[in-house]
Write a protein that holds these residues in place. Sequence first.
Motif, PDB file in Angstrom:
ATOM      1  N   TYR A 195      19.408  91.269  85.156  1.00  0.00           N
ATOM      2  CA  TYR A 195      20.162  91.618  83.706  1.00  0.00           C
ATOM      3  C   TYR A 195      19.627  92.297  82.951  1.00  0.00           C
ATOM      4  CZ  TYR A 195      24.356  89.089  85.384  1.00  0.00           C
ATOM      5  OH  TYR A 195      25.246  88.907  86.155  1.00  0.00           O
ATOM      6  N   SER A 196      18.091  92.201  82.844  1.00  0.00           N
ATOM      7  CA  SER A 196      17.343  93.049  82.079  1.00  0.00           C
ATOM      8  C   SER A 196      17.192  94.183  82.404  1.00  0.00           C
ATOM      9  CB  SER A 196      15.785  92.277  81.921  1.00  0.00           C
ATOM     10  OG  SER A 196      15.109  92.439  83.109  1.00  0.00           O
TER      11      SER A 196
ATOM     12  N   ARG B  92      19.657  96.054  83.112  1.00  0.00           N
ATOM     13  CA  ARG B  92      20.899  96.561  83.110  1.00  0.00           C
ATOM     14  C   ARG B  92      21.649  97.359  84.372  1.00  0.00           C
ATOM     15  NH1 ARG B  92      18.510 100.760  79.188  1.00  0.00           N
ATOM     16  NH2 ARG B  92      20.143 101.901  79.959  1.00  0.00           N
ATOM     17  N   PRO B  93      22.394  96.178  84.914  1.00  0.00           N
ATOM     18  CA  PRO B  93      23.161  96.343  86.138  1.00  0.00           C
ATOM     19  C   PRO B  93      23.940  97.850  86.244  1.00  0.00           C
ATOM     20  CG  PRO B  93      23.254  94.030  85.327  1.00  0.00           C
ATOM     21  CD  PRO B  93      22.543  94.640  84.315  1.00  0.00           C
TER      22      PRO B  93
END
Length: 196
Positions: free
Chosen positions: A34-35, A37-38
């Motif tokens: 998630y970090s 940014r998918p």
Amino acid sequence: MTAYIPSITLPRFLFEQPAASIILPVAAGAAVGYSTRPDETQKTYRALRQPPFHPPAWLFGPAWTTLYALMGYTAHRAWSIGANSVNPATVALAKQGATLYTIQLGLNLVWMPLFFSLNRPIAAAVDIVALGGTVGYMAYVWGQVDETCGWLLAPYLGWLSFATYLCVGAGYLNNWDLKSAKSAKSAKSAKTKKRN
């Protein structure tokens, strides 16, 4: 040969508690995913020239979640069996595997930012090759503690082999320059939209 190094090894309780052993890699993997940014990661993945047999982007999340849970269970099992052994050599192997586990988890978690966020495919390729070697050695060490543990790491090793092929293949096909490949794809998409 890597020995048990307490200062760089995850705390014992993370190996002793089954829930903590499983949740740690799953949560850490999800946090890194998630970090980075998918949505951006998937755009990058689709923009790059890929080697044959590359899977759809949606497959990576479920595959890695399963592998993280499996590696966490294996860590708990190897530690529990090894730490409770009366054989000092088995105890030493369990602890050595814990250090290798910590190292491989770190290598695993830095791959995605290296490749997708920092656009460093050569560094990512070096990382994933080191990761595969570390996991292979860890499977050998923990396989001596408990044969099942060695086999439980086989799917992870198989996936890492495939992921190494994808990483090196994408790097090579994009001339080891991911930024240019993404820019070229964006420019081409913009031209296509203007024509329509």
